[in-house]
Enzyme design. Structure first.
Site, PDB file in Angstrom:
ATOM      1  CE  LYS A 138      -2.859   1.970   3.738  1.00  0.00           C
ATOM      2  NZ  LYS A 138      -3.314   3.249   3.171  1.00  0.00           N
ATOM      3  N   GLY A 196      -8.246   9.339   9.177  1.00  0.00           N
ATOM      4  CA  GLY A 196      -8.368   9.714  10.736  1.00  0.00           C
ATOM      5  C   GLY A 196      -9.620  10.544  11.005  1.00  0.00           C
ATOM      6  N   GLY A 232     -10.952   8.039   5.959  1.00  0.00           N
ATOM      7  CA  GLY A 232     -12.004   9.152   6.136  1.00  0.00           C
ATOM      8  C   GLY A 232     -13.253   8.355   6.353  1.00  0.00           C
ATOM      9  CG  ASN A 240      -6.216   1.599  11.640  1.00  0.00           C
ATOM     10  OD1 ASN A 240      -5.072   1.199  11.478  1.00  0.00           O
ATOM     11  ND2 ASN A 240      -6.587   1.804  13.038  1.00  0.00           N
ATOM     12  CB  THR A 241      -9.404   6.044  12.801  1.00  0.00           C
ATOM     13  OG1 THR A 241      -7.961   6.285  12.224  1.00  0.00           O
ATOM     14  CG2 THR A 241      -9.489   6.867  14.046  1.00  0.00           C
TER      15      THR A 241
END
Lengths: 68, 264
Positions: free
Chosen positions: B105, B166, B194, B215-216
Site C-alpha cells: 500500500k 483518521g 476518512g 482503521n480509525t
C-alpha cells in the site's frame, strides 16, 4: 570501528558480518529486514556481508498502523 | 459475505490474481489492546490487514507485532509515514524482503496536518515499484486524472481517499468517486481513509467502490468489534445496492398505489 544502526552509533570490536551484528543486537531472526547504505541486503546474504567503518544500517520490523 | 449473498451477487474482489471474499480491508493501529484488535479483525470478516514498517528498537527486545495477527490474514505492508518517493520505495523494498510479499500500500504524504498525499511523489514511486514487480495499491487524492496516471503506471488498484486520514468525516466528494467509477469501469477502486461510521462505508460502496480500507473508524469506536461487524454489513449492503442499481431521484412524489379506483 563504528557503524550506525537506525541512526545510533555502535562501536564494534572488529570486523563482523551483518548476521553477527543481528545476533549481537539480540534482534528477532524473522520478519525483519535490513538496509545497508540504502540498499536492501537479502537475508541469504547476511552472513557473507562484512560490515565496514561508517556503514549505515536501517533495520526494520512491522508495527500496527493503517495510514501514516 | 455469507455464501448465499455472495452466490447471488456472484463475485469476489480480485487484486492481482488474489481473490478475496471480503471487500473490507482494515488497519492494525490505534487499538487499545492486541486482544481488542484481534476481536475486531475477526468480527470484520476482513481477509487483508495493513501494517506499517518502522525501525526496530535496539534498546529492548521486542516481540513481533505480526504474531498478534491471525496467520490466515493476508498482510499488506504500507509505506505510511513516508514523505518522499525515495523513502517510500526504500520502505516497500524492506517490507518485501521481510515478508516475501509483493503487495504494497503505497503512501507518500505531502503535509503533516492534513496527511493529504503528495500525488506527484506517489506517482513517481508507483512507477519505480511497478517496474520492480510490486503489486502497488496507491493512496491518493480522489482525482480522476491522477487515477488514470496511476493505472497507466501499472498499479493493481487505486485507493482514493474519502476524507482526511483518521478524520471520520465520511465521503466528502461523492461526485468524484462516482465519476471515477463511471470513467474507469475496469479499475479496482478501494476507498481508503476518512470513513467514520457504517453509513459512510455503505455510501462508498453504493458509489461503486470495489472495497473500503479503514482503521480509525473501527479502532476508535467505543466497541471496536461491534463497529467491525457494522462495517462488514454496511459494505455488503452498499455493494448489493450498487449492483442492484438504485432508483432515479425525483424532485416530486411518485405514488406507489394505483391512482384510480378510489372510493367516491
Amino acid at each position: 570501528m563504528r557503524v550506525y544502526v537506525n541512526g545510533e552509533a555502535k562501536e564494534l570490536s572488529g570486523s563482523i558480518s551483518l548476521a553477527e551484528l543481528v545476533t549481537q543486537l539480540d534482534l528477532p531472526a524473522t520478519r525483519i529486514a535490513v538496509e545497508l547504505n540504502r540498499a536492501v541486503v537479502r537475508r541469504s546474504d547476511w552472513s557473507a556481508t562484512v560490515l565496514h567503518d561508517e556503514d549505515r544500517l536501517e533495520i526494520v520490523h512491522f508495527v500496527g498502523g493503517g495510514s501514516v | 459475505m455469507s455464501t448465499a449473498i455472495q452466490a447471488r451477487s456472484g463475485e469476489t474482489l480480485i487484486i492481482a490474481n488474489r481473490e478475496f471474499t471480503s471487500r473490507l480491508i482494515i488497519g492494525t493501529g490505534k487499538y487499545r489492546s492486541y486482544d481488542q484488535m484481534r476481536e475486531a479483525h475477526t468480527a470484520s470478516g476482513a481477509e487483508m490487514v495493513t501494517v506499517a514498517v518502522r525501525r526496530v528498537p535496539l534498546d529492548r527486545s521486542s516481540e513481533s507485532f505480526l504474531d498478534h495477527l491471525d496467520p490466515a490474514l493476508q498482510i499488506l505492508p504500507n509505506t505510511a509515514g513516508c514523505y518522499s518517493a525515495e523513502d517510500a520505495v526504500r520502505t516497500a523494498r524492506l517490507a518485501r524482503e521481510a515478508l516475501q510479499t509483493d503487495l504494497v500500500k503505497l503512501e507518500v504524504i505531502g503535509d503533516p496536518t492534513t496527511l493529504f498525499p503528495d500525488n506527484e511523489q506517489t506517482l513517481e514511486a508507483a512507477r519505480v515499484l511497478v517496474k520492480e514487480g510490486f503489486v502497488v495499491l496507491p493512496y491518493f487524492n480522489d482525482d480522476l486524472i491522477m487515477a488514470k496516471k496511476l493505472l497507466d503506471a501499472g498499479c493493481a488498484a487505486i485507493m482514493p481517499l474519502a476524507a482526511p486520514i483518521g478524520s471520520g468525516l465520511g465521503v466528502q466528494n461523492p461526485a468524484n468517486l462516482r465519476i471515477m467509477r463511471e470513467q474507469l469501469p475496469d479499475a479496482t477502486i478501494i476507498v481508503d481513509a476518512g470513513v467514520g461510521t457504517a453509513s459512510d462505508a455503505a455510501v462508498a460502496m453504493e458509489l461503486g467502490a470495489d472495497a473500503v480500507l479503514m482503521n480509525t473508524a473501527i479502532a476508535e469506536a467505543q466497541d471496536p468489534a461491534k463497529m467491525a461487524t457494522a462495517m462488514k454489513l454496511a459494505i455488503q449492503a452498499g455493494r448489493l445496492a450498487y449492483l442492484a442499481g438504485r432508483m432515479p431521484k425525483r424532485l416530486y412524489a411518485s405514488a406507489s398505489s394505483p391512482l384510480t379506483g378510489n372510493i367516491k
